[in-house]
Design an enzyme around this catalytic site. Structure first.
Site, PDB file in Angstrom:
ATOM      1  N   ALA A  11       0.793  -1.232   0.000  1.00 30.40           N
ATOM      2  CA  ALA A  11       0.000   0.000   0.000  1.00 30.40           C
ATOM      3  C   ALA A  11       0.822   1.278   0.000  1.00 30.40           C
ATOM      4  O   ALA A  11       0.261   2.367   0.115  1.00 30.40           O
ATOM      5  CB  ALA A  11      -0.934   0.013   1.216  1.00 30.40           C
ATOM      6  N   GLY A  14       1.547   2.909  -5.982  1.00 30.36           N
ATOM      7  CA  GLY A  14       0.824   2.212  -7.033  1.00 30.36           C
ATOM      8  C   GLY A  14      -0.634   1.938  -6.722  1.00 30.36           C
ATOM      9  O   GLY A  14      -1.336   2.764  -6.124  1.00 30.36           O
ATOM     10  N   ILE A  15      -1.103   0.757  -7.113  1.00 27.02           N
ATOM     11  CA  ILE A  15      -2.512   0.387  -6.951  1.00 27.02           C
ATOM     12  C   ILE A  15      -2.915   0.412  -5.482  1.00 27.02           C
ATOM     13  O   ILE A  15      -3.984   0.911  -5.127  1.00 27.02           O
ATOM     14  CB  ILE A  15      -2.772  -1.000  -7.555  1.00 27.02           C
ATOM     15  N   GLY A  16      -2.058  -0.127  -4.617  1.00 31.20           N
ATOM     16  CA  GLY A  16      -2.397  -0.183  -3.199  1.00 31.20           C
ATOM     17  C   GLY A  16      -2.604   1.185  -2.589  1.00 31.20           C
ATOM     18  O   GLY A  16      -3.559   1.408  -1.830  1.00 31.20           O
ATOM     19  N   TYR A 150       7.101 -14.318 -13.446  1.00 35.12           N
ATOM     20  CA  TYR A 150       5.974 -13.538 -12.920  1.00 35.12           C
ATOM     21  C   TYR A 150       4.670 -14.109 -13.454  1.00 35.12           C
ATOM     22  O   TYR A 150       3.705 -14.301 -12.708  1.00 35.12           O
ATOM     23  CB  TYR A 150       6.138 -12.072 -13.330  1.00 35.12           C
TER      24      TYR A 150
END
Length: 253
Positions: A11, A14-16, A150
């Protein structure tokens, strides 16, 4: 969303980070977990007065348990757990080392497994809860060869997520288990990949972290199994698996 306690790993950026800030604006109570304390606290400061930062390395099972304990100590419950932490790689299959594979599995699979196993007893005791695992389109369509390990790790994450959903469906129908599959996202993902890599922010048509966060926030409010962050991604997956030769390069005439 009002007052929902949502744990978000990865978090600090980025997205978090975008998700924590969005949920905070919507009245949620985000619990932010990541290793980088200064960045994490900055995101928490932007995520509403009840945001709780917890410095943790989610590749360590004991740290994941500590995140859960901190959330329960502050709020008494967890409503949603988002396994978002992850890392890419820039290695072809022929170049992979044991350490490459171990790192991809540790960050992208084991961290999520620790989160699922940590929060599950709490959800079971309440009879409700929502687990969200942030995967990737590359976990459905492994179309980028240099992301090899990945891609493999995200395929593994998808399988674990689906199997947990099946495991819980009969005895615990109030617990939702979801997979979110973004495509390229304009973050530091490329720079942070093992072995370096192209700048994800320069990939054509990459979504912003805020766009992906909005999809996840909507999923929190309306749980379902699998979610693609763009509608066309679903058709791409169907076309890939309908192909007679999965992943085969185009034939030259």
């Amino acid at each position: 969303m009002e007052k929902k306690v949502v744990v978000i790993t990865g978090a600090s950026a980025g997205i978090g980070a975008a998700l924590a800030e969005l949920l905070g604006r919507k009245g949620g109570r985000p619990v932010l977990a990541a290793r980088r304390e200064p960045e994490l606290r900055q995101v928490a400061a932007r995520s509403g007065p009840e945001a709780l930062p917890v410095v943790a390395d989610v590749t360590r099972r004991e740290d994941v348990q500590r995140v859960l304990d901190a959330a329960l100590a502050r709020f008494g419950q967890v409503d949603v757990w988002v396994n978002n932490a992850g890392r890419g790689i820039t290695r072809l299959v022929s170049e992979l080392t044991d350490e490459d594979i171990d790192e991809m599995m540790r960050v992208n699979v084991k961290s999520a497994l620790y989160g699922m196993q940590a929060v599950l007893p709490h959800f079971q005791s309440r009879g409700s809860g929502h687990l969200i695992n942030v995967s990737s389109m590359l976990g459905r369509v492994p179309s980028v060869p240099f992301r090899s390990a990945y891609n493999a790790a995200k395929h593994a994450l998808n399988a674990l997520t689906a199997n947990l959903r099946m495991e819980l469906s009969e005895q615990h129908p109030g617990i939702h288990v979801s997979t979110v599959m973004p495509g390229p996202v304009a973050t530091d993902f490329g720079f942070n990949a093992l072995g370096g890599g192209p700048d994800s922010r320069r990939i054509p048509f990459a979504q912003t972290a805020e766009e992906v966060a909005a999809v996840i926030a909507e999923l929190v409010e309306h749980p379902r199994a699998d979610v693609y962050t763009r509608p066309e991604f679903h058709q791409q997956v169907l076309a890939y698996y309908a192909s007679e030769e999965l992943g085969a390069p185009p034939r030259r005439s």
